[in-house]
Scaffold this motif. Structure first.
Motif, PDB file in Angstrom:
ATOM      1  N   SER A 213      19.970   7.885  54.915  1.00 56.49           N
ATOM      2  CA  SER A 213      18.724   7.123  54.899  1.00 56.49           C
ATOM      3  C   SER A 213      17.633   7.801  55.709  1.00 56.49           C
ATOM      4  O   SER A 213      16.458   7.464  55.576  1.00 56.49           O
ATOM      5  CB  SER A 213      18.963   5.711  55.424  1.00 56.49           C
ATOM      6  OG  SER A 213      19.431   5.756  56.766  1.00 56.49           O
ATOM      7  N   SER A 216      13.857  10.930  53.684  1.00 58.01           N
ATOM      8  CA  SER A 216      12.923  10.038  52.991  1.00 58.01           C
ATOM      9  C   SER A 216      12.814  10.319  51.503  1.00 58.01           C
ATOM     10  O   SER A 216      12.466   9.426  50.722  1.00 58.01           O
ATOM     11  CB  SER A 216      11.536  10.141  53.635  1.00 58.01           C
ATOM     12  OG  SER A 216      11.035  11.469  53.539  1.00 58.01           O
ATOM     13  N   ASP A 217      13.076  11.563  51.083  1.00 57.83           N
ATOM     14  CA  ASP A 217      12.925  11.892  49.663  1.00 57.83           C
ATOM     15  C   ASP A 217      14.249  11.835  48.899  1.00 57.83           C
ATOM     16  O   ASP A 217      14.318  12.299  47.761  1.00 57.83           O
ATOM     17  CB  ASP A 217      12.291  13.271  49.502  1.00 57.83           C
ATOM     18  CG  ASP A 217      13.101  14.362  50.179  1.00 57.83           C
ATOM     19  OD1 ASP A 217      13.970  14.027  51.020  1.00 57.83           O
ATOM     20  OD2 ASP A 217      12.865  15.545  49.883  1.00 57.83           O
ATOM     21  N   ARG A 219      16.954   9.265  47.244  1.00 59.10           N
ATOM     22  CA  ARG A 219      17.062   7.869  46.825  1.00 59.10           C
ATOM     23  C   ARG A 219      18.434   7.610  46.208  1.00 59.10           C
ATOM     24  O   ARG A 219      19.064   8.535  45.686  1.00 59.10           O
ATOM     25  CB  ARG A 219      15.955   7.534  45.821  1.00 59.10           C
ATOM     26  CG  ARG A 219      14.556   7.690  46.406  1.00 59.10           C
ATOM     27  CD  ARG A 219      13.487   7.508  45.338  1.00 59.10           C
ATOM     28  NE  ARG A 219      12.152   7.583  45.909  1.00 59.10           N
ATOM     29  CZ  ARG A 219      11.510   8.707  46.163  1.00 59.10           C
ATOM     30  NH1 ARG A 219      12.098   9.855  45.893  1.00 59.10           N
ATOM     31  NH2 ARG A 219      10.294   8.686  46.678  1.00 59.10           N
ATOM     32  N   THR A 221      19.141   6.482  43.491  1.00 58.58           N
ATOM     33  CA  THR A 221      19.161   6.795  42.060  1.00 58.58           C
ATOM     34  C   THR A 221      19.296   8.287  41.789  1.00 58.58           C
ATOM     35  O   THR A 221      19.473   8.684  40.638  1.00 58.58           O
ATOM     36  CB  THR A 221      17.879   6.272  41.402  1.00 58.58           C
ATOM     37  OG1 THR A 221      16.735   6.820  42.080  1.00 58.58           O
ATOM     38  CG2 THR A 221      17.825   4.752  41.467  1.00 58.58           C
ATOM     39  N   ASP A 222      19.191   9.101  42.798  1.00 54.05           N
ATOM     40  CA  ASP A 222      19.319  10.544  42.598  1.00 54.05           C
ATOM     41  C   ASP A 222      20.747  10.886  42.195  1.00 54.05           C
ATOM     42  O   ASP A 222      21.713  10.301  42.702  1.00 54.05           O
ATOM     43  CB  ASP A 222      18.943  11.303  43.870  1.00 54.05           C
ATOM     44  CG  ASP A 222      17.472  11.167  44.207  1.00 54.05           C
ATOM     45  OD1 ASP A 222      16.693  10.899  43.273  1.00 54.05           O
ATOM     46  OD2 ASP A 222      17.108  11.326  45.390  1.00 54.05           O
TER      47      ASP A 222
END
Length: 703
Positions: A213, A216-217, A219, A221-222
């Motif tokens: 976490s 920041s880039d 997610r 869904t990656d």
């Protein structure tokens, strides 16, 4: 496998050869192989990374696995083998019986075997690109047939016809072995600079993160989220950038991957040695071992490169000039001459051609990385045209000894300054010798103000002449009000080091400057300048505008001291309309006052005021004909006395235009040649004097 070999002894030699090929794939894990097209219907398809890529193009349909029964007879197999070849293009199997070619990389076989799939609809495809130069990133498993059961019912090969052949993978070779040596022609200094900056807290320095976490880039869904989460939270061997990003889409080299892998392996080893064996599974250890073997060459190469760089760095450190000082400099070769015209006294100007030079050596020292101590040595050997040729400061060159100066060819200390920051927005500059306005103020004249090294050729074309009304030793500062507004303040004394009466830091000549510079965008800059000075002149323009030091030009005793003070106001602007065109210019006004009546053997000078104006328009054409080249045009009026309060003070009756053009041609990153012309329409602001044309060729070497 042994059962297949035993069955193969009962069949024809052709089938025996095919069986040996399949068996050698499973058994010879330590010998590189290359799979070629085979004519057997029960040939097993190899599943690897290349096959996965090929599926998107061939859309192969998987058939049920084939079992080999013990009751197959030699005649049946021979018959079906003959039928299998019918209908296939001969060129696809032209190399079926040739010797097997070795592959550049070794294929390693894991313990688990995978079943082969038989294509239902596609014809047999011969390997198209069996090249060792096209790498495959994943491990290539050996393939063994599955479900070889004696009790399973036999599947008759009658349905294996020419339209239902086994599809072959295009490529099975692993990555090409990387070179164990770095590029032979790589720049040693670049390698050392890159190596020395690693981990120095730069913008691209990485830092260890303990939770996914924190990136920041990244997610949920990656597609690689779970992999990153495992590496970060389970093993703690993924690093992020200081801005909290992972930048997962950036490309990386195999060397970078090997370095990251090695760091991760070290972390896993620490976990094992520290008693955290429950965090590391057997499968993880097997994967780690395979990765270590796969990238052993890259890791060895990295170690060799680092060792070589460390040796070179140690050698440079042992023989370096200084740990805090860098040397840089420039050399100017100048060729100049007067093509035609009159001097300020109305006589034909001497057309002697001069060739000279200016050499500057800078020792730039930094003690904290944010401060700068500059020590400059300079030598000049090109005299001034104003001394003997033109008799006026108009059109004087910037890179020679200066107006009315004499060349001495002596190495001397020039600029000596120290600047350091106070907070994030303020910089203080201490000028110990030969300070100038451009040391702390933006002259708002890009492409032209190169201080004689590049850009304009003349003093006037370099910057607004009011900037020349201060120089010497003193203190200055720059303060940023945000990103668009800057305040520059400076005080410089002309004879600060002289302790005699009428000199020193406050009793002799001085100049004080205040400027606001507004930059609403990268392409637009505006400057408003105020200068108060005492006993200083611009050394540009007419003799009348430099009257305090040019008394001899008007019949007065030149040794007489004439105290003057001045208040000057300037406005500068520059606007780069596009990448290849910029327009700019300035206007300057000076109110010069004679402070006392002075009597000389040849006359007297009364107190009074002079109003002096100057202006210019500049046009710049960056990257003209070639990237790095610059063409420039300056059209303006050098300082001219427009009015005087009494008859003893000279006044210019006419107006002379200064027209200058140059083209700076970049031969290389360190050498440029700048030919140019300077045209004065009425020298010394006197239309009785014919036009003066000065030709210049300047060659600048930087190092």
């Amino acid at each position: 496998m042994s059962k297949i070999l035993w069955k193969g002894l009962l069949v024809s030699p052709g089938v025996l050869a095919a069986s040996l090929v399949v068996s050698s794939t499973a058994l010879a894990a330590e010998h590189p192989i290359e799979i070629v097209a085979t004519a057997q219907a029960h040939q097993l398809q190899l599943a690897d990374a290349a096959t996965e890529l090929e599926k998107s193009e061939t859309a192969a349909v998987t058939a049920e696995p084939v079992s080999v029964a013990s009751n197959l007879t030699v005649e049946t197999i021979d018959k079906e083998s003959a039928n299998l070849y019918e209908g296939f293009p001969s060129e696809r199997f032209a190399n079926a019986n040739e010797p097997i070619a070795p592959v550049a990389e070794q294929a390693k076989a894991p313990s688990n075997a995978v079943a082969a799939d038989l294509s239902e609809t596609q014809p047999a495809v011969a390997p198209a690109n069996l090249s060792t130069e096209q790498p495959v990133a994943e491990q290539i498993p050996a393939v063994a047939p599955a479900n070889l059961s004696e009790t399973q019912p036999a599947v008759a090969p009658a349905n294996l016809n020419a339209q239902k052949a086994v599809a072959q993978p295009d490529q099975i070779s692993q990555s090409t072995t990387p070179s164990a040596q770095p590029q032979a022609q790589s720049n040693v200094l670049e390698q050392i600079n890159q190596y020395s900056t690693e981990g120095s807290g730069s913008e691209d320095a990485v830092g260890q993160v303990t939770s996914v976490s924190q990136l920041s880039d990244v997610r949920p869904t990656d597609w690689a989220f779970q992999a990153l989460q495992s590496l970060v939270e389970r093993y703690g061997c993924i690093a992020g950038y200081p801005d909290g990003t992972f930048r997962g889409n950036r490309a990386m080299t195999r060397y970078e991957f090997a370095a990251g892998l090695n760091a991760c392996l070290d972390k896993v080893s620490e976990l094992i040695q520290g008693g955290s064996r429950n965090l590391v599974t057997r499968e993880d250890l097997a994967s780690v071992q395979r990765l270590q073997e796969e990238f052993a060459a890259e890791l060895a190469t990295l170690r060799g490169r680092v060792d070589a760089l460390e040796a070179r760095t140690s050698e440079l450190e042992a023989n370096q000039f200084s740990t805090t000082t860098k040397l840089n400099g420039e050399v100017i070769f100048g060729l100049a001459g007067i093509a035609r015209g009159d001097d300020a006294e109305g006589r034909e100007a001497d057309k002697t051609t001069a060739f000279g030079s200016r050499v500057r050596i800078n020792f730039d020292t930094s003690f904290s990385g944010e401060d700068l101590l500059r020590t400059r040595l300079q030598v000049l050997n090109m005299g001034a045209f104003s001394t003997n040729n033109t008799k006026t400061a108009e059109g004087e060159l910037r890179f020679n000894v200066g107006p009315f100066g004499d060349a001495n060819n002596i190495v001397a200390l020039d600029a000596l300054l120290y600047q350091f920051p106070i907070g994030k927005s303020t910089t203080v500059i201490l000028e110990a010798n030969a300070g100038a306005a451009d040391d702390f103020a933006n002259t708002v004249n890009p492409y032209f103000d190169g201080d004689g090294s590049y850009g304009a050729l003349s003093n006037f074309g370099t910057r607004n002449p009011i900037y020349y009304l201060l120089g010497g030793s003193g203190i200055a500062l720059r303060h940023q009000f945000g990103e668009k507004l800057e305040l520059s303040l400076g005080y410089l004394a002309g004879n600060a080091a002289n302790p005699t009466r009428g000199n020193g830091l406050f009793n002799g000549s001085y100049g004080g400057l205040a400027q606001l510079t507004f930059t609403p965008s990268d392409s637009i800059a505006l400057g408003l300048t105020y200068v108060n000075s005492y006993n200083l002149i611009t050394n540009t323009g007419s003799n009348a505008s430099n009257f305090p030091q040019r008394l001899g030009s008007f019949g007065f005793d030149s040794d007489t001291t004439l105290p003057v003070s001045s208040n000057s106001y300037g406005a500068q602007a520059s606007w780069q309309l596009n990448r290849r065109f910029a327009i700019g210019g300035w206007a300057g006004y000076t109110n010069q006052r004679i402070l006392s009546n002075s009597a000389t053997p040849t006359g007297s000078v009364q107190r009074g005021d002079q109003k002096i104006w100057n202006w210019a328009v500049t046009l710049a054409f960056p990257d003209l004909l070639k990237e790095g080249n610059v063409a420039g045009i300056v059209v303006g009026m050098e300082p001219r006395v427009t009015s005087s309060t009494n008859r003893t003070l000279p006044e210019d009756k006419d107006t002379s235009l200064h027209v200058e053009g140059f083209y700076q041609f970049k031969l290389s990153d360190n050498i440029s040649i700048t030919p140019g012309l300077i045209w004065l329409t009425a020298p010394d602001h006197n239309k009785s004097n014919s036009d003066l044309v000065i030709g210049v060729v300047r060659t600048t070497f930087t190092f």
